[in-house]
Each structure stands twice: as structure tokens, then as C-alpha cells.
Scaffold this active site. Structure first.
Site, PDB file in Angstrom:
ATOM      1  N   LEU A  81      -2.258   1.398  18.683  1.00 54.17           N
ATOM      2  CA  LEU A  81      -1.662   2.644  19.157  1.00 54.17           C
ATOM      3  C   LEU A  81      -2.394   3.155  20.397  1.00 54.17           C
ATOM      4  CD1 LEU A  81      -1.301   4.049  15.564  1.00 54.17           C
ATOM      5  CD2 LEU A  81       0.608   3.434  17.078  1.00 54.17           C
ATOM      6  N   MET A  89       1.208  -2.915  11.923  1.00 55.33           N
ATOM      7  CA  MET A  89       0.508  -3.906  12.750  1.00 55.33           C
ATOM      8  C   MET A  89       0.710  -3.658  14.243  1.00 55.33           C
ATOM      9  SD  MET A  89      -0.924  -5.503  10.359  1.00 55.33           S
ATOM     10  CE  MET A  89      -1.607  -6.972  11.121  1.00 55.33           C
ATOM     11  N   ARG A  90       0.345  -2.473  14.682  1.00 49.49           N
ATOM     12  CA  ARG A  90       0.454  -2.137  16.101  1.00 49.49           C
ATOM     13  C   ARG A  90      -0.817  -1.444  16.549  1.00 49.49           C
ATOM     14  NH1 ARG A  90       4.301  -3.700  19.570  1.00 49.49           N
ATOM     15  NH2 ARG A  90       3.751  -1.812  20.720  1.00 49.49           N
ATOM     16  N   HIS A 137      -8.084  -0.603   6.397  1.00 50.49           N
ATOM     17  CA  HIS A 137      -8.463  -1.854   7.057  1.00 50.49           C
ATOM     18  C   HIS A 137      -9.115  -2.750   6.009  1.00 50.49           C
ATOM     19  CE1 HIS A 137      -9.560  -4.487  10.344  1.00 50.49           C
ATOM     20  NE2 HIS A 137     -10.751  -4.602   9.782  1.00 50.49           N
ATOM     21  N   ASN A 183       0.837  -1.208   0.000  1.00 49.64           N
ATOM     22  CA  ASN A 183       0.000   0.000   0.000  1.00 49.64           C
ATOM     23  C   ASN A 183       0.869   1.253   0.000  1.00 49.64           C
ATOM     24  OD1 ASN A 183      -3.029  -0.473   0.129  1.00 49.64           O
ATOM     25  ND2 ASN A 183      -2.276  -1.984   1.606  1.00 49.64           N
TER      26      ASN A 183
HETATM   27  C1  GRF Z   1      -3.255  -4.797   3.897  1.00 55.70           C
HETATM   28  O1  GRF Z   1      -4.222  -5.745   3.544  1.00 55.70           O
HETATM   29  C2  GRF Z   1      -3.806  -3.799   4.859  1.00 55.70           C
HETATM   30  O2  GRF Z   1      -5.131  -3.479   4.619  1.00 55.70           O
HETATM   31  C3  GRF Z   1      -3.696  -4.545   6.149  1.00 55.70           C
HETATM   32  O3  GRF Z   1      -2.487  -5.263   6.074  1.00 55.70           O
HETATM   33  C4  GRF Z   1      -2.136  -5.453   4.708  1.00 55.70           C
HETATM   34  C5  GRF Z   1      -0.810  -4.771   4.513  1.00 55.70           C
HETATM   35  O4  GRF Z   1      -0.268  -5.002   3.248  1.00 55.70           O
HETATM   36  N1  GRF Z   1      -3.809  -3.662   7.275  1.00 55.70           N
HETATM   37  P1  GRF Z   1       0.950  -4.120   2.718  1.00 55.70           P
HETATM   38  O5  GRF Z   1       2.032  -4.142   3.811  1.00 55.70           O
HETATM   39  O6  GRF Z   1       0.445  -2.736   2.454  1.00 55.70           O
HETATM   40  O7  GRF Z   1       1.413  -4.825   1.495  1.00 55.70           O
END
Ligand code: GRF
Length: 212
Positions: free
Chosen positions: A96, A93-94, A112, A17
Site C-alpha cells: 500500500l 497481497m498488495r 504477517h 483469517n
Molecule cells: C496468512 O498466512 C496471512 O498471514 C498471510 O497470508 C495468509 C492468508 O491466508 N498474509 P488467508 O487468506 O487468511 O486464508
């Protein structure tokens, strides 16, 4: 001329992303600068992409801190060195702490992988399959202290197909994430997002869902 906005992107892993946002900002020449990409893991794959694109990177290793509060304070210091107008959580992945979220109130976005308010938390694709929903998707929202809540900026819907498993569904949602998130960040950069009574209004836009 509007001032050039500065964006800090937080990642924990792959960073696809983040890559989509960086690519769109460059290709569409948004009036912004990706000031830094910061990870809570030294092995996050996305860091390499950022460095290759000349974006400053930093790592604040979450597992080296004794508590969420101490980690969040260190992260905040690392972020604020770049004086960002916007902080973008992209697969960060935290969970906050409220003071951190409050500090970035109105300038902290998350994506999300579900159509919120359905399926907050982890394993969203599994949750969607178990619930038997026929439509799944992704949501970009402003971050508030409550996990995976907060004013919704944009959503993209994805059909759930009869033979889907978590991976096929996740892949199809991810394709939409890569369209949705850059679009939402661009709206922010263009000052087109207004939060009114906890709801987001997108100025000058008719379509609030990506694939309608
Ligand atoms: C994505 O599906 C996002 O929505 C979720 O974790 C994934 C992260 O993918 N929170 P990336 O690290 O952006 O490839």
C-alpha cells in the site's frame, strides 16, 4: 454504551483469517459490525463466505489500474463508503502507498506470518526454514508505510519441527493466526490498544503472546 465499531476486512484469496474474525465476532458478540469484505481479486474464495454470512462485498480489481496510486485511491473510496473505525488486512497481497497508510493511521491492522521483525516480505516459512530458526510464528501489527513494520499488537510462537517443510510449517502457523488475529481485533474493538512512542500497550492484559 460505546458506539458499535465498523470494520472493513480486505482479502486477496482464501480469507481464512477473515472467516476466523467473522466467526469470533459473531460467537463472542463483539460490539462491532463487519461492514464489508473487499477484495482486489474477483476470484477470491473468501468473498463467497462473506456473502453467505450477509456481509456486503466489493471488488476493486488491482490489475485494472495503471498505478499503485490510482488503485489505492479507488480502494480508499470503496472502503470509506462504509466509514470504518478499523480496516483489517487479512491476506491482502498488495503493498500500500504511504498516503493510503497515512489515511488509516492507527486504524489499519495486518497479520504477517512470521515473528517480526524477523522475515518481513514474502515466503516467510521458507525464510524461517533457511535460517534454521527453532521458533517461528505470526504477528499482528498496525500498518505503517514501511512494509511489515509498525507497532506490534500480538504475536504467537510456533515450534519449527525437524521434518517441517514450508507447508507443514505454514499450516501450524495458520492455526495460531486464527486464534491471534480475532483476539487482536477484539482488543481494538474494546478500545484496549494504545500506541505510545511507536509501541503498543494492551490495556488490562498480562499475556501479550498468545501461547504463553
Ligand atoms: C496468512 O498466512 C496471512 O498471514 C498471510 O497470508 C495468509 C492468508 O491466508 N498474509 P488467508 O487468506 O487468511 O486464508
Amino acid at each position: 454504551m460505546r458506539a458499535m465499531k465498523k470494520i472493513v476486512i480486505l482479502i486477496s484469496g482464501r480469507g481464512s483469517n477473515m472467516q476466523a474474525i467473522v466467526r469470533a465476532a459473531q460467537a463472542e458478540q463483539w460490539p462491532c459490525r463487519i461492514a464489508a469484505v473487499i477484495s482486489n481479486r474477483a476470484d477470491a474464495e473468501g468473498l463467497r463466505f462473506a456473502a453467505e454470512h450477509g456481509i456486503p462485498t466489493d471488488v476493486v480489481v488491482s490489475k485494472e489500474f495503471p498505478s499503485r496510486e490510482v488503485f489505492d485511491a479507488a480502494l480508499r473510496t470503496a472502503i470509506d463508503r462504509f466509514s470504518p473505525d478499523l480496516v483489517v488486512l487479512a491476506g491482502f497481497m498488495r503493498i500500500l502507498t504511504p498516503p493510503f497508510v497515512e489515511h488509516y493511521s492507527g486504524r489499519l491492522l495486518n497479520i504477517h506470518p512470521s515473528l517480526l521483525p524477523s522475515f518481513p516480505g514474502l515466503a516467510t516459512h521458507r525464510q524461517a526454514l533457511d535460517a534454521g530458526v527453532k521458533v517461528h510464528g505470526a504477528t499482528v501489527h498496525f500498518v505503517t508505510a514501511e512494509l511489515d513494520h509498525g507497532p506490534i499488537v500480538a504475536q504467537a510462537a510456533v515450534p519449527v519441527l525437524p521434518d517441517d517443510d514450508e507447508h507443514t510449517l505454514a499450516d501450524r502457523v495458520l492455526v495460531q493466526e486464527h486464534i491471534l488475529y480475532p483476539r487482536a481485533v477484539r482488543w481494538f474493538v474494546e478500545d484496549r490498544l494504545k500506541i505510545e512512542n511507536g509501541l503498543v500497550r494492551v490495556l488490562d492484559d498480562r499475556a501479550q503472546a498468545a501461547n504463553t
